[in-house]
Design a protein around this motif. Structure first.
Motif, PDB file in Angstrom:
ATOM      1  N   ALA A  88     -48.676 -55.529  10.582  1.00  0.00           N
ATOM      2  CA  ALA A  88     -49.978 -55.639  10.349  1.00  0.00           C
ATOM      3  C   ALA A  88     -50.210 -54.894   8.920  1.00  0.00           C
ATOM      4  CB  ALA A  88     -50.748 -55.580  11.267  1.00  0.00           C
ATOM      5  N   ARG A  89     -51.043 -55.361   8.011  1.00  0.00           N
ATOM      6  CA  ARG A  89     -51.488 -54.840   6.845  1.00  0.00           C
ATOM      7  C   ARG A  89     -52.708 -53.685   7.188  1.00  0.00           C
ATOM      8  NH1 ARG A  89     -49.613 -55.691   2.390  1.00  0.00           N
ATOM      9  NH2 ARG A  89     -51.305 -55.032   1.177  1.00  0.00           N
ATOM     10  N   ALA A  90     -52.460 -52.620   6.643  1.00  0.00           N
ATOM     11  CA  ALA A  90     -53.379 -51.390   6.746  1.00  0.00           C
ATOM     12  C   ALA A  90     -53.854 -50.744   5.638  1.00  0.00           C
ATOM     13  CB  ALA A  90     -52.801 -50.435   7.736  1.00  0.00           C
ATOM     14  N   ARG A  91     -54.833 -50.076   5.720  1.00  0.00           N
ATOM     15  CA  ARG A  91     -55.517 -49.508   4.327  1.00  0.00           C
ATOM     16  C   ARG A  91     -55.575 -47.985   4.691  1.00  0.00           C
ATOM     17  NH1 ARG A  91     -60.210 -51.394   3.885  1.00  0.00           N
ATOM     18  NH2 ARG A  91     -59.754 -53.254   2.796  1.00  0.00           N
ATOM     19  N   TRP A  92     -55.319 -46.816   3.876  1.00  0.00           N
ATOM     20  CA  TRP A  92     -55.387 -45.663   4.046  1.00  0.00           C
ATOM     21  C   TRP A  92     -55.778 -44.880   2.777  1.00  0.00           C
ATOM     22  CZ3 TRP A  92     -50.902 -48.329   3.703  1.00  0.00           C
ATOM     23  CH2 TRP A  92     -50.057 -47.719   2.857  1.00  0.00           C
ATOM     24  N   THR A  93     -56.123 -43.359   2.924  1.00  0.00           N
ATOM     25  CA  THR A  93     -56.274 -42.882   1.832  1.00  0.00           C
ATOM     26  C   THR A  93     -55.324 -41.854   1.702  1.00  0.00           C
ATOM     27  OG1 THR A  93     -58.706 -43.122   2.037  1.00  0.00           O
ATOM     28  CG2 THR A  93     -58.081 -41.226   0.822  1.00  0.00           C
ATOM     29  N   ALA A  94     -54.325 -41.818   0.578  1.00  0.00           N
ATOM     30  CA  ALA A  94     -53.486 -40.917   0.140  1.00  0.00           C
ATOM     31  C   ALA A  94     -53.993 -39.495  -0.145  1.00  0.00           C
ATOM     32  CB  ALA A  94     -52.544 -41.310  -0.950  1.00  0.00           C
ATOM     33  N   ASP A  96     -53.877 -37.764  -2.747  1.00  0.00           N
ATOM     34  CA  ASP A  96     -54.258 -37.573  -4.013  1.00  0.00           C
ATOM     35  C   ASP A  96     -55.957 -38.345  -4.297  1.00  0.00           C
ATOM     36  OD1 ASP A  96     -53.768 -40.291  -4.076  1.00  0.00           O
ATOM     37  OD2 ASP A  96     -52.501 -40.182  -5.743  1.00  0.00           O
ATOM     38  N   GLY A  97     -56.300 -38.758  -2.923  1.00  0.00           N
ATOM     39  CA  GLY A  97     -57.722 -39.440  -2.864  1.00  0.00           C
ATOM     40  C   GLY A  97     -57.560 -40.973  -3.176  1.00  0.00           C
ATOM     41  N   SER A  98     -56.527 -41.539  -3.885  1.00  0.00           N
ATOM     42  CA  SER A  98     -56.374 -42.889  -4.018  1.00  0.00           C
ATOM     43  C   SER A  98     -56.210 -43.768  -2.614  1.00  0.00           C
ATOM     44  CB  SER A  98     -55.064 -43.350  -5.000  1.00  0.00           C
ATOM     45  OG  SER A  98     -53.618 -42.754  -4.151  1.00  0.00           O
ATOM     46  N   THR A  99     -56.946 -44.941  -2.767  1.00  0.00           N
ATOM     47  CA  THR A  99     -56.659 -45.982  -1.589  1.00  0.00           C
ATOM     48  C   THR A  99     -55.460 -46.769  -1.698  1.00  0.00           C
ATOM     49  OG1 THR A  99     -58.913 -45.999  -1.331  1.00  0.00           O
ATOM     50  CG2 THR A  99     -57.983 -47.771  -0.109  1.00  0.00           C
ATOM     51  N   GLU A 122     -44.965 -37.552   0.429  1.00  0.00           N
ATOM     52  CA  GLU A 122     -45.609 -36.780  -0.518  1.00  0.00           C
ATOM     53  C   GLU A 122     -46.387 -37.500  -1.603  1.00  0.00           C
ATOM     54  OE1 GLU A 122     -41.669 -36.687  -1.974  1.00  0.00           O
ATOM     55  OE2 GLU A 122     -42.484 -36.272  -0.150  1.00  0.00           O
ATOM     56  N   HIS A 123     -46.024 -38.878  -1.646  1.00  0.00           N
ATOM     57  CA  HIS A 123     -46.565 -39.658  -2.824  1.00  0.00           C
ATOM     58  C   HIS A 123     -47.717 -40.443  -2.367  1.00  0.00           C
ATOM     59  CE1 HIS A 123     -43.604 -37.986  -5.611  1.00  0.00           C
ATOM     60  NE2 HIS A 123     -42.623 -38.565  -4.783  1.00  0.00           N
ATOM     61  N   GLY A 124     -47.914 -40.563  -0.955  1.00  0.00           N
ATOM     62  CA  GLY A 124     -48.764 -41.587  -0.165  1.00  0.00           C
ATOM     63  C   GLY A 124     -48.158 -42.762  -0.028  1.00  0.00           C
TER      64      GLY A 124
END
Length: 143
Positions: A88-94, A96-99, A122-124
């Motif tokens: 399933a597709r998901a969204r998270w915040t890395a 560095d603050g990027s979505t 470490e790169h998100g």
């Protein structure tokens, strides 16, 4: 009538024994010992390298909470033989603050908007869960 029994000794004196036979025997013995020691050392070096790599993964990877963008399917595809979870597709915040968006495995029938735990490097970017200490020991011993 008694028969005389001869005993076989490893380095007994035989009149037909040549000097090259003795050198060959010692060389073979040395090669076997060297092969055993070399194999042991190679195994220990491999075990250490695998353990260091798996420990590094535990340090670099972190668990974060993600939100599902879409609802998960009701059952795994026919070709999914690894576990009972579905993609399933998901969204998270890395870090560095990027979505970020990506696909992760979740339990079937998980609704959109549900919070799930994902592992990132470490790169998100999404990555697999690192091996536990016990799994790392087992894998390094196997290697």
């Amino acid at each position: 009538m008694r028969t005389r029994r001869s005993t076989v000794r490893l380095w007994r004196r035989i009149p037909l024994r040549r000097r090259s036979d003795v050198l060959e025997a010692w060389g073979l013995l040395g090669a076997c010992v060297l092969a055993l020691v070399g194999t042991l050392l190679a195994g220990l070096v491999t075990q250490g390298a695998v353990e260091r790599e798996l420990n590094q993964q535990r340090v670099e990877r972190q668990a974060i909470t993600a939100v599902l963008i879409e609802a998960a399917r009701d059952k795994p595809s026919a070709g999914a033989a690894d576990d009972d979870r579905v993609w399933a597709r998901a969204r998270w915040t890395a870090r560095d603050g990027s979505t970020r968006n990506g696909q992760t495995k979740v339990q079937p029938d998980t609704p959109a908007g549900a919070r799930v735990t994902v592992w990132t490097n470490e790169h998100g970017a999404l990555t697999s869960k690192p091996a536990t200490q016990e799994e790392a020991r087992f894998q390094s011993a196997l290697a």
